[in-house]
Write a protein that holds these residues in place. Structure first.
Motif, PDB file in Angstrom:
ATOM      1  N   SER A   1      82.389  77.121 -30.861  1.00  0.00           N
ATOM      2  CA  SER A   1      83.211  77.696 -30.154  1.00  0.00           C
ATOM      3  C   SER A   1      83.341  76.047 -29.130  1.00  0.00           C
ATOM      4  O   SER A   1      84.450  75.832 -28.778  1.00  0.00           O
ATOM      5  CB  SER A   1      82.813  78.670 -29.185  1.00  0.00           C
ATOM      6  N   LEU A   2      82.600  75.379 -29.336  1.00  0.00           N
ATOM      7  CA  LEU A   2      82.560  74.621 -28.361  1.00  0.00           C
ATOM      8  C   LEU A   2      83.880  73.470 -29.443  1.00  0.00           C
ATOM      9  O   LEU A   2      84.273  72.272 -28.607  1.00  0.00           O
ATOM     10  CB  LEU A   2      81.380  73.377 -27.883  1.00  0.00           C
ATOM     11  N   ILE A   3      83.273  73.280 -29.956  1.00  0.00           N
ATOM     12  CA  ILE A   3      84.207  72.299 -31.021  1.00  0.00           C
ATOM     13  C   ILE A   3      85.487  73.221 -31.135  1.00  0.00           C
ATOM     14  O   ILE A   3      86.228  71.929 -31.423  1.00  0.00           O
ATOM     15  CB  ILE A   3      83.528  72.698 -32.465  1.00  0.00           C
TER      16      ILE A   3
ATOM     17  N   ILE B   1      88.647  71.016 -30.509  1.00  0.00           N
ATOM     18  CA  ILE B   1      90.592  70.867 -31.375  1.00  0.00           C
ATOM     19  C   ILE B   1      91.435  71.008 -30.087  1.00  0.00           C
ATOM     20  O   ILE B   1      92.442  70.208 -31.099  1.00  0.00           O
ATOM     21  CB  ILE B   1      90.231  71.122 -32.028  1.00  0.00           C
ATOM     22  N   GLU B   2      91.566  72.071 -30.169  1.00  0.00           N
ATOM     23  CA  GLU B   2      92.458  72.865 -29.326  1.00  0.00           C
ATOM     24  C   GLU B   2      92.832  71.691 -28.140  1.00  0.00           C
ATOM     25  O   GLU B   2      94.487  71.840 -27.993  1.00  0.00           O
ATOM     26  CB  GLU B   2      92.423  74.369 -28.804  1.00  0.00           C
ATOM     27  N   GLN B   3      91.989  71.365 -27.865  1.00  0.00           N
ATOM     28  CA  GLN B   3      92.170  70.348 -26.580  1.00  0.00           C
ATOM     29  C   GLN B   3      92.957  69.307 -26.762  1.00  0.00           C
ATOM     30  O   GLN B   3      93.965  68.387 -26.165  1.00  0.00           O
ATOM     31  CB  GLN B   3      91.287  70.373 -25.329  1.00  0.00           C
ATOM     32  N   THR B   4      92.527  68.236 -27.826  1.00  0.00           N
ATOM     33  CA  THR B   4      93.364  67.399 -28.771  1.00  0.00           C
ATOM     34  C   THR B   4      94.796  67.351 -29.264  1.00  0.00           C
ATOM     35  O   THR B   4      95.539  67.263 -28.835  1.00  0.00           O
ATOM     36  CB  THR B   4      92.714  67.445 -29.738  1.00  0.00           C
ATOM     37  N   ALA B   5      94.503  69.174 -29.911  1.00  0.00           N
ATOM     38  CA  ALA B   5      96.219  69.710 -29.927  1.00  0.00           C
ATOM     39  C   ALA B   5      97.281  68.791 -28.369  1.00  0.00           C
ATOM     40  O   ALA B   5      97.842  68.447 -29.317  1.00  0.00           O
ATOM     41  CB  ALA B   5      96.163  70.159 -30.737  1.00  0.00           C
ATOM     42  N   PHE B   6      96.002  69.917 -28.063  1.00  0.00           N
ATOM     43  CA  PHE B   6      97.455  70.182 -27.264  1.00  0.00           C
ATOM     44  C   PHE B   6      97.860  68.341 -26.564  1.00  0.00           C
ATOM     45  O   PHE B   6      99.203  68.053 -26.107  1.00  0.00           O
ATOM     46  CB  PHE B   6      97.045  70.990 -25.946  1.00  0.00           C
TER      47      PHE B   6
ATOM     48  N   GLY C   1      80.344  63.658 -29.627  1.00  0.00           N
ATOM     49  CA  GLY C   1      79.144  62.904 -29.133  1.00  0.00           C
ATOM     50  C   GLY C   1      79.009  62.687 -28.068  1.00  0.00           C
ATOM     51  O   GLY C   1      78.815  62.956 -26.609  1.00  0.00           O
ATOM     52  N   ASP C   2      80.227  62.211 -27.041  1.00  0.00           N
ATOM     53  CA  ASP C   2      80.173  62.034 -25.692  1.00  0.00           C
ATOM     54  C   ASP C   2      81.489  62.839 -25.088  1.00  0.00           C
ATOM     55  O   ASP C   2      80.542  63.515 -23.524  1.00  0.00           O
ATOM     56  CB  ASP C   2      81.673  60.833 -25.501  1.00  0.00           C
ATOM     57  N   ASN C   3      81.165  64.258 -25.468  1.00  0.00           N
ATOM     58  CA  ASN C   3      81.965  64.890 -24.621  1.00  0.00           C
ATOM     59  C   ASN C   3      81.338  66.383 -25.014  1.00  0.00           C
ATOM     60  O   ASN C   3      82.018  67.276 -24.057  1.00  0.00           O
ATOM     61  CB  ASN C   3      83.923  65.597 -25.358  1.00  0.00           C
ATOM     62  N   ILE C   4      80.722  67.267 -25.900  1.00  0.00           N
ATOM     63  CA  ILE C   4      80.485  68.211 -25.979  1.00  0.00           C
ATOM     64  C   ILE C   4      78.224  68.122 -25.868  1.00  0.00           C
ATOM     65  O   ILE C   4      78.103  67.257 -26.665  1.00  0.00           O
ATOM     66  CB  ILE C   4      81.129  69.173 -27.229  1.00  0.00           C
ATOM     67  N   PRO C   5      77.490  69.057 -25.799  1.00  0.00           N
ATOM     68  CA  PRO C   5      76.804  68.973 -26.339  1.00  0.00           C
ATOM     69  C   PRO C   5      76.209  69.111 -27.408  1.00  0.00           C
ATOM     70  O   PRO C   5      76.857  70.332 -28.108  1.00  0.00           O
ATOM     71  CB  PRO C   5      75.461  70.327 -25.015  1.00  0.00           C
ATOM     72  N   ASP C   6      74.790  68.568 -28.221  1.00  0.00           N
ATOM     73  CA  ASP C   6      74.339  68.492 -29.573  1.00  0.00           C
ATOM     74  C   ASP C   6      73.585  69.633 -29.452  1.00  0.00           C
ATOM     75  O   ASP C   6      72.703  69.192 -29.870  1.00  0.00           O
ATOM     76  CB  ASP C   6      74.558  66.981 -29.959  1.00  0.00           C
TER      77      ASP C   6
ATOM     78  N   PHE D   1      80.966  62.786 -34.979  1.00  0.00           N
ATOM     79  CA  PHE D   1      82.282  63.163 -35.425  1.00  0.00           C
ATOM     80  C   PHE D   1      83.201  62.768 -34.633  1.00  0.00           C
ATOM     81  O   PHE D   1      83.200  63.227 -33.543  1.00  0.00           O
ATOM     82  CB  PHE D   1      82.227  64.875 -36.151  1.00  0.00           C
ATOM     83  N   VAL D   2      84.301  62.671 -35.069  1.00  0.00           N
ATOM     84  CA  VAL D   2      85.997  62.038 -34.319  1.00  0.00           C
ATOM     85  C   VAL D   2      86.278  63.198 -34.763  1.00  0.00           C
ATOM     86  O   VAL D   2      87.176  63.544 -35.584  1.00  0.00           O
ATOM     87  CB  VAL D   2      86.166  60.731 -34.716  1.00  0.00           C
ATOM     88  N   VAL D   3      87.760  64.146 -33.628  1.00  0.00           N
ATOM     89  CA  VAL D   3      88.409  65.424 -33.742  1.00  0.00           C
ATOM     90  C   VAL D   3      90.061  64.249 -33.236  1.00  0.00           C
ATOM     91  O   VAL D   3      89.951  63.366 -33.031  1.00  0.00           O
ATOM     92  CB  VAL D   3      88.437  66.254 -32.817  1.00  0.00           C
TER      93      VAL D   3
END
Length: 184
Positions: free
Chosen positions: A41-43, A47-52, A155-160, A172-174
């Motif tokens: 869900s966090l990923i 992805i959606e925020q990066t697309a926006f 890795g910088d933006n969501i907990p792993d 991983f990079v979106v």
């Protein structure tokens, strides 16, 4: 009838501890599944925020004048990257983007120009624009277009959450790209 009840009660096998044992055996699987659902869900949100953010950057670039488009994404933390990072932070991505790439063929005689911020790419941000050329849109009044690519490190933006179990998303990079026709 009373004799039947006594016989039935005698045949009951005590199950003390069986439920606890079943819980101990199944709890790790349930925990991994729950963490996987949260992680996915966090990923998806990233992805959606990066697309926006990519669409927002393309809109800004398509509405920038010819004289200013080459300066839009230059220098450390150019105007375009700053705006993209602001959109990402509002969307719940605290570190923002690791790279924003602007490509355009505006006022260049059809030649493509690529401007990346930062250039060269930051460490662990393997991100590049699409290999295909900017499109030629048949029927359009202008053949000039802009494309933005926004890159965000997970890795910088969501907990792993799943790294404990050997499924890490830290590297991983979106990467999302958007192409708009130049409007001015």
């Amino acid at each position: 009838m009373q004799k039947f009840r006594q016989q039935f009660n005698k045949k009951k096998v005590p199950r003390s501890g069986v439920v606890v044992l079943e819980l101990i055996l199944t709890m790790p699987a349930f925990l991994i599944m729950m963490l996987a659902v949260v992680q996915i869900s966090l990923i998806y949100v990233v992805i959606e925020q990066t697309a926006f953010a990519s669409r927002y950057a393309a809109k800004i670039a398509s509405e920038t004048t010819d004289a200013n488009i080459n300066n839009l994404n230059t220098g450390p933390m150019g105007i375009l990257k700053t705006q993209v990072d602001r959109v990402l932070r509002v969307g719940g991505i605290p570190q923002g983007s690791c790279r924003v790439i602007l490509e355009h063929n505006v006022d260049n005689g059809g030649a493509e120009l690529t401007i990346a911020d930062p250039d060269p790419a930051a460490a662990n941000c393997n991100c590049s624009p699409p290999a295909i050329a900017l499109p030629q849109v048949p029927g359009a009044t202008a053949d000039e277009s802009v494309r933005t690519t926004v890159c965000v490190r997970l890795g910088d933006n969501i907990p792993d959450f799943l790294s404990t179990f050997g499924f890490s998303v830290a590297d991983f990079v979106v990467e999302e790209s958007t192409t708009y026709l130049y409007e001015l």
